[in-house]
Structures are given as structure tokens and as C-alpha cells.
Write a protein that holds these residues in place. Structure first.
Motif, PDB file in Angstrom:
ATOM      1  N   TRP A   1       0.850  -1.202   0.000  1.00 38.58           N
ATOM      2  CA  TRP A   1       0.000   0.000   0.000  1.00 38.58           C
ATOM      3  C   TRP A   1       0.884   1.251   0.000  1.00 38.58           C
ATOM      4  CZ3 TRP A   1      -1.907  -4.276   2.823  1.00 38.58           C
ATOM      5  CH2 TRP A   1      -3.149  -4.741   2.385  1.00 38.58           C
ATOM      6  N   ARG A   2       1.770   1.309  -0.954  1.00 38.16           N
ATOM      7  CA  ARG A   2       2.732   2.397  -1.060  1.00 38.16           C
ATOM      8  C   ARG A   2       2.034   3.758  -1.165  1.00 38.16           C
ATOM      9  NH1 ARG A   2       6.736   3.199  -6.269  1.00 38.16           N
ATOM     10  NH2 ARG A   2       7.816   5.076  -5.532  1.00 38.16           N
TER      11      ARG A   2
ATOM     12  N   GLY B   1      15.789  -9.412  -3.684  1.00 42.20           N
ATOM     13  CA  GLY B   1      16.505  -8.504  -2.772  1.00 42.20           C
ATOM     14  C   GLY B   1      16.772  -9.104  -1.412  1.00 42.20           C
ATOM     15  N   ILE B   2      16.834 -10.452  -1.338  1.00 44.83           N
ATOM     16  CA  ILE B   2      17.022 -11.104  -0.043  1.00 44.83           C
ATOM     17  C   ILE B   2      18.433 -10.920   0.506  1.00 44.83           C
ATOM     18  CG2 ILE B   2      17.782 -13.359  -0.863  1.00 44.83           C
ATOM     19  CD1 ILE B   2      15.121 -12.732   1.846  1.00 44.83           C
ATOM     20  N   LEU B   3      19.433 -10.715  -0.374  1.00 43.80           N
ATOM     21  CA  LEU B   3      20.818 -10.562   0.078  1.00 43.80           C
ATOM     22  C   LEU B   3      21.014  -9.348   0.985  1.00 43.80           C
ATOM     23  CD1 LEU B   3      22.902 -11.612  -3.065  1.00 43.80           C
ATOM     24  CD2 LEU B   3      22.589 -12.875  -0.941  1.00 43.80           C
TER      25      LEU B   3
ATOM     26  N   ARG C   1      10.756  -2.586   2.564  1.00 47.92           N
ATOM     27  CA  ARG C   1       9.935  -1.680   1.742  1.00 47.92           C
ATOM     28  C   ARG C   1      10.754  -1.110   0.582  1.00 47.92           C
ATOM     29  NH1 ARG C   1       9.260   3.712   1.265  1.00 47.92           N
ATOM     30  NH2 ARG C   1       7.163   4.511   0.781  1.00 47.92           N
ATOM     31  N   SER C   2      11.978  -0.675   0.872  1.00 46.32           N
ATOM     32  CA  SER C   2      12.836  -0.085  -0.169  1.00 46.32           C
ATOM     33  C   SER C   2      13.198  -1.110  -1.242  1.00 46.32           C
ATOM     34  CB  SER C   2      14.111   0.482   0.455  1.00 46.32           C
ATOM     35  OG  SER C   2      13.815   1.483   1.394  1.00 46.32           O
ATOM     36  N   ILE C   3      13.509  -2.348  -0.817  1.00 38.78           N
ATOM     37  CA  ILE C   3      13.860  -3.407  -1.764  1.00 38.78           C
ATOM     38  C   ILE C   3      12.716  -3.662  -2.738  1.00 38.78           C
ATOM     39  CG2 ILE C   3      14.254  -5.904  -1.953  1.00 38.78           C
ATOM     40  CD1 ILE C   3      15.888  -5.684   0.651  1.00 38.78           C
ATOM     41  N   ILE C   4      11.513  -3.800  -2.186  1.00 41.73           N
ATOM     42  CA  ILE C   4      10.346  -4.090  -3.028  1.00 41.73           C
ATOM     43  C   ILE C   4      10.065  -2.942  -3.988  1.00 41.73           C
ATOM     44  CG2 ILE C   4       7.851  -4.485  -3.005  1.00 41.73           C
ATOM     45  CD1 ILE C   4       8.237  -6.013  -0.387  1.00 41.73           C
ATOM     46  N   ILE C   5      10.089  -1.718  -3.484  1.00 41.35           N
ATOM     47  CA  ILE C   5       9.791  -0.553  -4.330  1.00 41.35           C
ATOM     48  C   ILE C   5      10.843  -0.392  -5.430  1.00 41.35           C
ATOM     49  CG2 ILE C   5       9.667   1.971  -4.331  1.00 41.35           C
ATOM     50  CD1 ILE C   5       8.306   1.766  -1.581  1.00 41.35           C
ATOM     51  N   ASN C   6      12.128  -0.615  -5.107  1.00 39.40           N
ATOM     52  CA  ASN C   6      13.188  -0.516  -6.121  1.00 39.40           C
ATOM     53  C   ASN C   6      13.042  -1.585  -7.200  1.00 39.40           C
ATOM     54  OD1 ASN C   6      14.435   1.706  -4.953  1.00 39.40           O
ATOM     55  ND2 ASN C   6      15.800   0.450  -3.697  1.00 39.40           N
TER      56      ASN C   6
END
Length: 326
Positions: free
Chosen positions: A129-130, A247-249, A213-218
Motif C-alpha cells: 500500500w505504497r 533482494g534477499i541478500l 519496503r525499499s527493496i520491493i519498491i526498487n
């Protein structure tokens, strides 16, 4: 797998181990006075008894002699020997740690798992829900928890749920009325651990939320994400499979960085809740100027952080194809 990178990581870990051991030896001795002075002032011991205690605990020896003994007995020894604990005499310092360490490991393990799950889920929800009210609430909550020390939240939880509502016990690891090894004992341990785990989870999950949140949005700007959207897959599945997994790393890296913070937070939380772990023992050791026990505690905690960081570095090297190609 690049063996050179792993050897470099192990070399850096050993160098860190050496430097930390020097600091661990010096740090307790920067405090004014020592255990014998502490005992002598509180119990009015005669001069002969004080001299005998100095000799017994090796405090009458020059500092460089103490350091040489520390190097031979601890730093370059397979089985470190810190000597006898002053405040838990006749137990050795390492034996004292082995008695209390399982409680810290239990608390730290549970809190680490719940923090990772709780932070990742909230970060996923914020990204889902960005720029909406849910995202603002979750992000604001994360920033708020990151800005507040662990012990503040721990004291608030203790005050609200132990002293006012009396829902949870005010301290300890289990009730003294239960028999160890029984189901009632396990239930009591879980019951006493709830507040410390909540304090650690809320206090440390903020960075996981922000990073997830940042990983998903990027990753939502990548071409493979747009292709998945064009295929008409469900949004939550797209976010998990094509935005979070790649982006798990960085989350593994954050776990390594935060482990030391989690450990220090667990120690502070143990002091607030009188939880019988290493933090509570460290607090008592500092009050009584118990040098061997302080050294042993810092040694074990530093070793835990070094080992976890080294293992995560190696795992990162194995998982990241860019490092394998170097």
C-alpha cells in the motif's frame, strides 16, 4: 566459490579477534579501583586480609605480567581460562557464563526470528500500500522505534503490563514454584519471555521494515516485474516472487549488521526485566568490579558477533554470483 575471498574474510575476522582481545583486557582496568578495594571498603577488612586477596587474585602483579598471562590463558588458548570469578568464587568466570548463557541464547534466538518475520511482513505491507495511509503509519512507526532506546520501551512495557495491569510477571525467567523439566516449567519460561521478546522485536524491527519496503519498491521498476504485471498475476504474489526474493541478500547483510545490536539490546533488556542471562550477570560484574567475569563476558559476546558475521560473509559470498565471478 572464490576461496581467496573466504580466506580474506577469515583473516579479517582473526585480526578483529586480536584487537578485541586487547581492548577486552584494557577496558575493565580503566575503571577506578578493583574488586578487592570494593570488598575492603564495604567489609572493613584488615590490611593483611586485603594483601592476601590481592595475591590470591593476581592483582598485585604488574600490568604487563597480567597481560602476558591473559594472552597465554585466553587469546591463544583452545580452552580460554579467565581465572576465578571474584563475585561468584569459587566458580571460574567461564563456568559462570556457561550457567547463564543458555537464557541469553534462547531470548536472542526467539527475538531474532520474530524481528525478521515482523519487520519483513510490515515492510511488505508498507510496499503493498505504497504512499497510502497504511504505508505512512508503518513507516512512521518504524522510524519511531529506531529512534528510541531498547530500555525505554522495555521499561514502558514493564510498567504497563507488570505493575499496573499485572498481566505479565515483573521479572525472572520462570516461576520458582514450578519444577524444571515439566510442561508447567516450559509454559512458565514462555510466559516470562513474552515481554522481553516484544521489547526486542519492536525495538529492532524498524530497519527491517524500511529495508524490505525499499527493496520491493526498487525492484518494482525492473523489467521482469513489469512483465509479471503484464501476465496478470496477483499483486501480492508479484511483490513476493519478483520484488522481495531478488533482494534477499541485503536482508542477510542487515541481519549480520544488526546481530551485535540485537545482542547489546538483549543485555539491556535482561537488566530491565531481571532476566538471568549474560546482561544481568554483566551488570552485577561491573558493580562488583569482577575483572575476570567482565573479560569473559565481553570475550564471549565478541566471539559470537565475529562468528556470526564471518558465517554471513561466507554465505553472502556463496549466494552472490557477482562475488563468485571476482
Amino acid at each position: 566459490m572464490n576461496i581467496t575471498i573466504i580466506i580474506r574474510r577469515i583473516s579479517m575476522a582473526f585480526l578483529t579477534y586480536v584487537v578485541l582481545n586487547i581492548i577486552i583486557f584494557i577496558l575493565p582496568r580503566l575503571m577506578p579501583g578493583n574488586y578487592v578495594d570494593y570488598i575492603a571498603s564495604s567489609r572493613f577488612l584488615p590490611k593483611e586480609a586485603v594483601e592476601e586477596l590481592y595475591k590470591k587474585f593476581g592483582l598485585n602483579e604488574p600490568l604487563y605480567i597480567q597481560f602476558i598471562k591473559y594472552l597465554s590463558n585466553v587469546m591463544f588458548s583452545i580452552k580460554p581460562d579467565f581465572g576465578y570469578s571474584y563475585s561468584f568464587y569459587p566458580l571460574k568466570a567461564l563456568d559462570v557464563i556457561l550457567i547463564f548463557m543458555p537464557w541469553t541464547i534462547l531470548l536472542l534466538t526467539v527475538a531474532t526470528i520474530t524481528t525478521f518475520i515482523f519487520g519483513s511482513i510490515l515492510g511488505f505491507i508498507a510496499a503493498l500500500w505504497r504512499d497510502k495511509i497504511v504505508d505512512r503509519i508503518v513507516s512512521g512507526f518504524s522510524i519511531f522505534t529506531m529512534a528510541n532506546p531498547y530500555f525505554i520501551l522495555a521499561m514502558l512495557l514493564l510498567m504497563i503490563f507488570s505493575y499496573y495491569t499485572k498481566i505479565f510477571p515483573p521479572g525472572g525467567a520462570y516461576s520458582t514454584t514450578v519444577q524444571p523439566g515439566t510442561i508447567a516449567f516450559i509454559v512458565s519460561v514462555i510466559y516470562h519471555m513474552i515481554l522481553p521478546v516484544i521489547a526486542l522485536t519492536i525495538g529492532t524491527s524498524g530497519q527491517y521494515v524500511i529495508l524490505t519496503r525499499s527493496i520491493i519498491i526498487n525492484n518494482m521498476t525492473e523489467d521482469y516485474f513489469r512483465v509479471a504485471e503484464a501476465l496478470g498475476l496477483k499483486r501480492h504474489k508479484i511483490l513476493f516472487e519478483y520484488a522481495l526474493k531478488p533482494g534477499i541478500l541485503p536482508l542477510i547483510t542487515l541481519f549480520g549488521i544488526r546481530f551485535g545490536t540485537m545482542l547489546s539490546g538483549a543485555l539491556l533488556t535482561e537488566i530491565v526485566f531481571s532476566y538471568p542471562g549474560l546482561g544481568y550477570v554483566l551488570y552485577q560484574a561491573i558493580l562488583s568490579k569482577d575483572f575476570p567475569l567482565i573479560q569473559a563476558l565481553f570475550y564471549m559476546m565478541s566471539l559470537m558477533v565475529i562468528i556470526v558475521s564471518l558465517l554471513l560473509d561466507i554465505i553472502y559470498t556463496i549466494l552472490d554470483p557477482r562475488l563468485r565471478r571476482q
